[in-house]
Design a protein around this motif. Structure first.
Motif, PDB file in Angstrom:
ATOM      1  N   LYS A  78      -7.666  40.960 -41.541  1.00 20.88           N
ATOM      2  CA  LYS A  78      -8.827  41.855 -41.638  1.00 20.88           C
ATOM      3  C   LYS A  78      -9.178  42.433 -40.279  1.00 20.88           C
ATOM      4  N   MET A  79      -9.265  41.572 -39.249  1.00 23.76           N
ATOM      5  CA  MET A  79      -9.656  42.029 -37.920  1.00 23.76           C
ATOM      6  C   MET A  79      -8.584  42.939 -37.308  1.00 23.76           C
ATOM      7  N   ARG A  80      -7.327  42.655 -37.599  1.00 21.62           N
ATOM      8  CA  ARG A  80      -6.256  43.519 -37.095  1.00 21.62           C
ATOM      9  C   ARG A  80      -6.371  44.910 -37.731  1.00 21.62           C
ATOM     10  N   CYS A  81      -6.628  44.932 -39.018  1.00 21.49           N
ATOM     11  CA  CYS A  81      -6.793  46.208 -39.716  1.00 21.49           C
ATOM     12  C   CYS A  81      -8.000  46.969 -39.163  1.00 21.49           C
ATOM     13  N   ALA A  82      -9.115  46.259 -38.943  1.00 25.02           N
ATOM     14  CA  ALA A  82     -10.325  46.891 -38.401  1.00 25.02           C
ATOM     15  C   ALA A  82     -10.064  47.453 -37.010  1.00 25.02           C
TER      16      ALA A  82
END
Length: 352
Positions: A78-82
């Motif tokens: 999730k954080m990588r995508c964000a």
């Protein structure tokens, strides 16, 4: 996501480890997309094991470890995508709004401009909040700029041997001037107390000092340069306005242990100075380590890189750093630090 079925909810100890991991990410993250692209669940698991050696049995439990890795993997995805979306939006689409504290945009407006973002929000629960958080952290917070010509001091600690028995024992040993080692912070706790936030600390021994020199070592001025000699070139991290220089290839064994600070203990004749310099292993440090080996092997030409070039004979430092690998603190020195608990004086810290 975990469902509301009680039997599928993660155990309390798993949730606690997961929250600790998110706290570590909050403290250690670099404000760029590279950090999230390079960070993985394995690195976080190592950090948790280092910080909680008393919980080794729990972390070695197959059920606990499997559930924890699942939580970590989903959170990092999730954080990588964000991070990739924030980088794309601000660096490519609306870069002129970067660092503007009054800028605000709703997630729904971002989705209007980037329909794929809405698709990713259905894949990653909590993506909207993650995007807004990273936007604010990276670009929308006002940054304090130092006055022209002013040098900002990093938080630092001076410890006198006359006030600290462990330091006095350490300084009493026979050292060669300029020797350097790295040690676990728990060994150095009697000297620096809780000032250290990293697991490993670099130690420089028997340095000659003047008051101005030692204080200069705490200056917050760092850059990455290529040191070019007659036959070889090397990529070097410089700190404290160039007084501390760490060639990346010879320092890699230590830098691989670094999370987000290069922690250094300088040993003088009758006192010590402890400083932590910002340097993020999983952020910009990851690429620099790769570049260091490419430059050393001449696979990456010196000319044309983004790093300034310095000639060896132009380098002026407080002390030299030879092209050798950094060893661990010898056992006899570690024993010198052992003994009854001693009082660690209150840290003398500069304003950050």
């Amino acid at each position: 996501m975990f469902t509301n079925t009680d039997s599928l909810l993660p155990r309390d100890d798993v949730v606690k480890f997961f929250e600790d991991a998110k706290t570590l990410l909050e403290l250690r993250q670099d404000n760029n997309v590279e950090f999230w692209q390079n960070m993985d669940a394995t690195a976080l698991e190592i950090w948790l094991r280092e910080d909680h050696p008393d919980k080794a049995d729990t972390l070695n439990s197959r059920i606990c470890l499997s559930a924890l890795r699942e939580l970590l993997s989903r959170h990092l995805a999730k954080m990588r995508c964000a991070a990739e979306w924030v980088h794309r939006i601000f660096e490519v689409s609306i870069s002129e709004l970067k660092s503007h504290p009054d800028y605000f945009i709703l997630f729904s407006e971002l989705c209007d401009d980037h329909p794929e973002l809405l698709r990713d929000a259905y894949i990653h629960y909590g993506l909207a909040q993650a995007v807004q958080t990273l936007m604010a952290r990276w670009y929308l917070q006002p940054k304090a700029e130092p006055l022209a010509g002013a040098k900002r001091a990093l938080p630092h600690t001076f410890v006198k041997a006359s006030d600290n028995e462990a330091l006095a024992r350490l300084l009493s040993r026979r050292w060669t001037s300029g020797d350097r080692f790295y040690a676990d912070r728990d060994l150095l706790r009697p000297v620096v107390g809780d000032a250290c936030t990293e697991r490993k600390v670099l130690i420089f021994t028997r340095l000659k000092e003047s008051e101005n020199d030692s204080l200069s070592l705490a200056f917050d001025r760092a850059r990455t340069v290529i040191e070019q000699g007659p036959r070889t070139s090397r990529l070097t991290e410089t700190f404290a306005d160039g007084l501390l220089r760490l060639p990346l290839t010879s320092s890699a064994g230590y830098l691989e242990h670094v999370r987000s600070r290069v922690a250094v203990l300088y040993l003088f004749d009758d006192r010590a100075l402890f400083v932590e310099y910002p340097w993020n292993r999983s952020g910009t440090g990851h690429q620099r380590l790769a570049h260091a080996y490419s430059i050393g092997d001449k696979a990456l030409p010196v000319q044309g890189t983004d790093y300034p070039v310095e000639q060896y004979d132009e380098v002026d430092t407080l002390f030299g750093w030879q092209q050798v690998y950094v060893p661990e603190l010898p056992e006899w020195a570690a024993k010198a630090l052992a003994g009854p608990s001693v009082h660690v004086p209150t840290s003398v810290r500069a304003n950050s």
